[in-house]
Design an enzyme around this catalytic site. Structure first.
Site, short mmCIF file in Angstrom:
data_model
loop_
_atom_site.label_atom_id
_atom_site.label_comp_id
_atom_site.label_asym_id
_atom_site.label_seq_id
_atom_site.Cartn_x
_atom_site.Cartn_y
_atom_site.Cartn_z
N SER A 50 1.03 -0.60 0.39
CA SER A 50 -0.04 -0.20 0.37
C SER A 50 1.04 0.94 -0.24
CB SER A 50 -0.75 0.26 1.09
OG SER A 50 -1.28 1.28 1.80
N TYR A 110 -1.45 -1.62 10.56
CA TYR A 110 -1.49 -1.33 9.15
C TYR A 110 -0.25 -1.03 8.34
CZ TYR A 110 -3.71 -1.39 4.25
OH TYR A 110 -3.77 -1.79 2.98
#
Length: 263
Positions: A141, A154
């Protein structure tokens, strides 16, 4: 026939990556928790793209999932050419307020699974046909490029995946296996719902979101061309690039201003 294994293939970017790989001529091995969704995807690949497709429905967060998946793959084909480590999710909220067990489950899926699966299947990727390149695509990401308050673990897990990808890529530079890390930004998937993000934050993300199909097209092209990192979209490229130029404290304050104000 050359096979591609895609984890987290039942929806979103994983589903789009599977379809894109089928378009490129790969047969597919699909893994996720939802057997019904995988059956639908496998049927689409077979009917629309005339490629072979099989699936395994399994909870990939289970500690022994990688061993089970690797054994299944080895039963399906001796010619694995692509491994896509896509399974993963995020949790939105302050670290101390989120249940530890949920956070550990996320880390198991985001980090431990791709490491274990890559280790188990790397010999198969290195073997294959002598003239055939093999590929590992790890889906991280843009959060991998900076700390993101309220998505703390995350972002940390995706930073780990990016670093793992680059290190492994260098180790394999003189082999037939190429390693690429995909770092998408906001994408129109169920990520925000799964992460527990509020509707206002989701509306903000939608303004700059890419479709899974657009992300997958860029990702597969980048993987096949041997790129180390793929960041789809101009806005995402600029944002990722700026993180190396701007002081970390500033990028963290900006991220906190976007995410924490909706908590």
């Amino acid at each position: 026939m050359a096979y591609a294994l895609v984890t987290g293939a039942s929806r979103g970017i994983g589903r789009a990556l599977a379809l894109s790989l089928a378009e490129c001529g790969y047969d597919l091995l699909l893994v996720a928790r939802s057997g019904e969704a995988l059956q639908e995807l496998a049927s689409e690949i077979i009917l629309k793209h005339q490629r072979e497709a099989d699936f395994l429905a399994i909870d990939l967060a289970e500690p022994e999932a990688a061993t089970t998946v690797a054994g299944w793959v080895q039963q399906q084909t001796p010619n694995l050419a692509v491994l896509v480590n896509n399974a993963g999710y995020g949790l939105w909220g302050r670290f101390e307020q989120l249940p530890l067990a949920e956070q550990q489950n996320m880390l198991q899926l985001n980090m431990a699974l791709p490491v274990a699966l890559t280790h188990a299947l790397l010999p198969a990727l290195r073997a294959g046909r002598d003239s055939q390149k093999s590929y590992i695509l790890n889906v991280a990401s843009t959060a991998a490029y900076q700390a993101v308050p309220s998505l703390t673990l995350y972002a940390a897990s995706k930073a780990f995946l990016l670093s793992f990808s680059r290190g492994l890529r260098y180790e394999l530079k003189d082999t037939k296996v190429s390693v690429t890390c995909l770092c998408p930004g906001a994408t129109t998937t169920s990520f925000a719902d799964r992460a527990g993000m509020g509707s206002e934050l989701q509306k903000t993300a939608e303004k700059v979101s890419m479709t899974p199909e657009a992300v997958a097209a860029v990702a597969v092209a980048g993987m096949l061309s041997g790129q180390a990192e793929v960041v789809p979209g101009i806005i995402n490229k600029v944002s990722a690039g700026l993180t190396s130029l701007v002081p970390k404290g500033l990028t963290e304050r900006i991220a906190a201003g976007i995410y924490e104000k909706y908590l």
